[in-house]
Design an enzyme around this catalytic site. Sequence first.
Site, PDB file in Angstrom:
ATOM      1  N   GLY A   5      -2.889  15.942  30.668  1.00  0.00           N
ATOM      2  CA  GLY A   5      -1.935  14.815  31.461  1.00  0.00           C
ATOM      3  C   GLY A   5      -2.492  14.383  32.631  1.00  0.00           C
ATOM      4  N   THR A   6      -2.891  15.517  33.309  1.00  0.00           N
ATOM      5  CA  THR A   6      -3.380  15.349  34.630  1.00  0.00           C
ATOM      6  C   THR A   6      -4.615  14.515  34.935  1.00  0.00           C
ATOM      7  OG1 THR A   6      -2.568  17.654  35.282  1.00  0.00           O
ATOM      8  CG2 THR A   6      -4.256  16.855  36.966  1.00  0.00           C
ATOM      9  N   ASN A  47      10.150  16.031  34.372  1.00  0.00           N
ATOM     10  CA  ASN A  47       9.839  17.059  33.721  1.00  0.00           C
ATOM     11  C   ASN A  47      10.829  18.401  34.091  1.00  0.00           C
ATOM     12  OD1 ASN A  47       8.050  16.658  36.080  1.00  0.00           O
ATOM     13  ND2 ASN A  47       7.627  18.829  36.136  1.00  0.00           N
ATOM     14  N   GLN A  76       6.119  13.747  29.501  1.00  0.00           N
ATOM     15  CA  GLN A  76       7.256  14.443  29.087  1.00  0.00           C
ATOM     16  C   GLN A  76       8.097  13.674  27.918  1.00  0.00           C
ATOM     17  OE1 GLN A  76       8.077  17.377  29.188  1.00  0.00           O
ATOM     18  NE2 GLN A  76       6.752  18.217  30.880  1.00  0.00           N
ATOM     19  N   CYS A  98       3.948  24.193  36.946  1.00  0.00           N
ATOM     20  CA  CYS A  98       3.005  24.365  37.918  1.00  0.00           C
ATOM     21  C   CYS A  98       3.693  24.987  39.206  1.00  0.00           C
ATOM     22  CB  CYS A  98       2.281  23.079  38.055  1.00  0.00           C
ATOM     23  SG  CYS A  98       2.114  21.980  36.385  1.00  0.00           S
TER      24      CYS A  98
HETATM   25  N1  PLP Z   1       3.002  14.889  33.952  1.00  0.00           N
HETATM   26  C1  PLP Z   1       4.235  15.506  33.898  1.00  0.00           C
HETATM   27  C2  PLP Z   1       5.522  14.737  33.841  1.00  0.00           C
HETATM   28  C3  PLP Z   1       4.200  16.865  33.465  1.00  0.00           C
HETATM   29  O1  PLP Z   1       5.270  17.516  33.025  1.00  0.00           O
HETATM   30  C4  PLP Z   1       2.913  17.372  33.336  1.00  0.00           C
HETATM   31  C5  PLP Z   1       2.858  19.028  32.978  1.00  0.00           C
HETATM   32  O2  PLP Z   1       3.808  19.747  33.140  1.00  0.00           O
HETATM   33  C6  PLP Z   1       1.619  16.818  33.696  1.00  0.00           C
HETATM   34  C7  PLP Z   1       1.684  15.515  34.263  1.00  0.00           C
HETATM   35  C8  PLP Z   1       0.318  17.508  33.615  1.00  0.00           C
HETATM   36  O3  PLP Z   1      -0.151  17.572  32.308  1.00  0.00           O
HETATM   37  P1  PLP Z   1      -1.160  18.537  31.981  1.00  0.00           P
HETATM   38  O4  PLP Z   1      -0.712  19.860  31.819  1.00  0.00           O
HETATM   39  O5  PLP Z   1      -1.518  18.316  30.512  1.00  0.00           O
HETATM   40  O6  PLP Z   1      -2.430  18.274  33.086  1.00  0.00           O
END
Ligand code: PLP
Length: 387
Positions: A71-72, A150, A178, A324
Amino acid sequence: MREVYADNNATTRVAPEVKEAMLPFFEDLYGNPSSMHHFGEHVEKHLIYAREQVASLLNADPGEIVFTSCGTESDNAAIHGTLASYPEKRHIVTTKVEHNAVLHYCRHLQKNGYRVTELSVDRSGRLNLEELQSSLSDDTVMVSIMYANNETGVVFPIEQIGQMVKSRGIVFHTDAVQAGGKITLDVSTLPVDLLSLSGHKFHAPKGVGVLYLRKGTRFSPLLIGGHQEQGRRAGTENVPYIVGIGKACNLAQSYMEEEQIRIRALRDRLEKELLNRIPKARVNGDRENRLPNTLNISFESVEGESILLLLSKEGIGASSGSACTSGSLEPSHVLRAMGVPFNAIHGSVRFSLSRYNTEEDISYIIEKLPPIIDRLREMSPFWSATS
Ligand code: PLP
């Protein structure tokens, strides 16, 4: 001891069907999908199929799906890809409650000459759309606003926001990490240009994501190299994981309707019972517009971390903020932006449910949590039941 996993916004367990679908790609199906021989061709077919499965969940065209590592990466690529396509514009609009994958990237850009507006939220975590409207200018290149939060599960009115942003000719990205697999996302009616998903939030493994890129949207890739993903994301495709996220999308699509109802009922029962049994408890976030699986609840005069440790001793996994940010005692930036009192921020716990939670899990949390709060409050110098 019973084990209850209620931290599904941090990550989810891999669905057995997803694992099953992935296994052949660690064994016989190891070819590179770009290769011209039959080892590669076999694998390429599965890549095409996975892309169709993801597209089907979003009601998108398969050509609009770009596979990423998480996601990042999808969030970073969406922002980078847009800014690099419009070098003459220098203003970005986002919110104070975004995940750090967007927020910290925007703050990094701010240090490099971009102007960033971070929109505020009210006590329920809702945006003020007039503030959004007045923040937009001819210099605004893009707006990036999450679909669902999240930490609180609050769902933003993305359709309305998208219309507002698109009517000004501005690019619109939503971080739907999410929301993906939990609620319906239909890009044929949703006015978004880019949308991010992450597999591990809906029963695919960690390390695979999706960037939806509407046909015709200007985009400049973050990863430059090979011609994979139609030149939009270089690097040999992570085929087993892509097959996994495809299958996870397919399962989410099949189960979504019944799961939403069942999981919402579990969450609502948990919320109601905890509010009934524990004094000085409050729910954080707009209860009307919320993901069906998320409950963020604060207990006055207790430390969230202490609650989590004692819950963990009983076999229950929950969270005191986003995955995180936990690990540091920094109060949650989301709850702070909502103006939640300090005392309540520190005593906040997030329960997030999934397909694999049961009525028995909820009964177990309801049984174990109230005595934990009582015990901690007895030890707290700040606790007074009457104040
Ligand atoms: N965006 C949201 C809303 C998230 O909750 C998260 C992870 O908790 C991310 C992005 C990042 O996703 P990833 O862990 O796959 O990098």
